[in-house]
Enzyme design. Sequence first.
Site, mmCIF file in Angstrom:
data_model
loop_
_atom_site.group_PDB
_atom_site.id
_atom_site.type_symbol
_atom_site.label_atom_id
_atom_site.label_comp_id
_atom_site.label_asym_id
_atom_site.label_seq_id
_atom_site.Cartn_x
_atom_site.Cartn_y
_atom_site.Cartn_z
ATOM 1 C CG ASN A 87 -3.793 -4.680 3.090
ATOM 2 O OD1 ASN A 87 -3.287 -4.576 1.981
ATOM 3 N ND2 ASN A 87 -3.083 -4.618 4.200
ATOM 4 N NE ARG B 44 -2.175 -1.441 3.423
ATOM 5 C CZ ARG B 44 -2.541 -1.199 4.673
ATOM 6 N NH1 ARG B 44 -3.693 -0.620 4.933
ATOM 7 N NH2 ARG B 44 -1.784 -1.551 5.684
#
Length: 90
Positions: free
Chosen positions: A37, A19
């Site tokens: 996620n 990320r």
Amino acid sequence: MQKSYQIKVYGRVQGVGFRWFAQNLAQECHIVGWVQNENDGTVDMKIQGDAVDMINFLEKVKRGPGPYSHVEKIVKQPIASFDSNNFAIR
């Protein structure tokens, strides 16, 4: 020309800095949206930007953030444009 996509990234993409990598890459490529996620081990992104910038971004996403990650596949689905002026980690 602006493009907007929902992206699902499969592989070893959680717990490897994916990320953070996606956020930095998005800023570098002038892409807005978000990354998060998912419970199934995938990473979900909603992204928007210029068509050429989008191609560049997705090519780099395929490589992943480093040796501990592995992108198996990316599923890209066109979506309606949305309002955003940054790229957030959720």
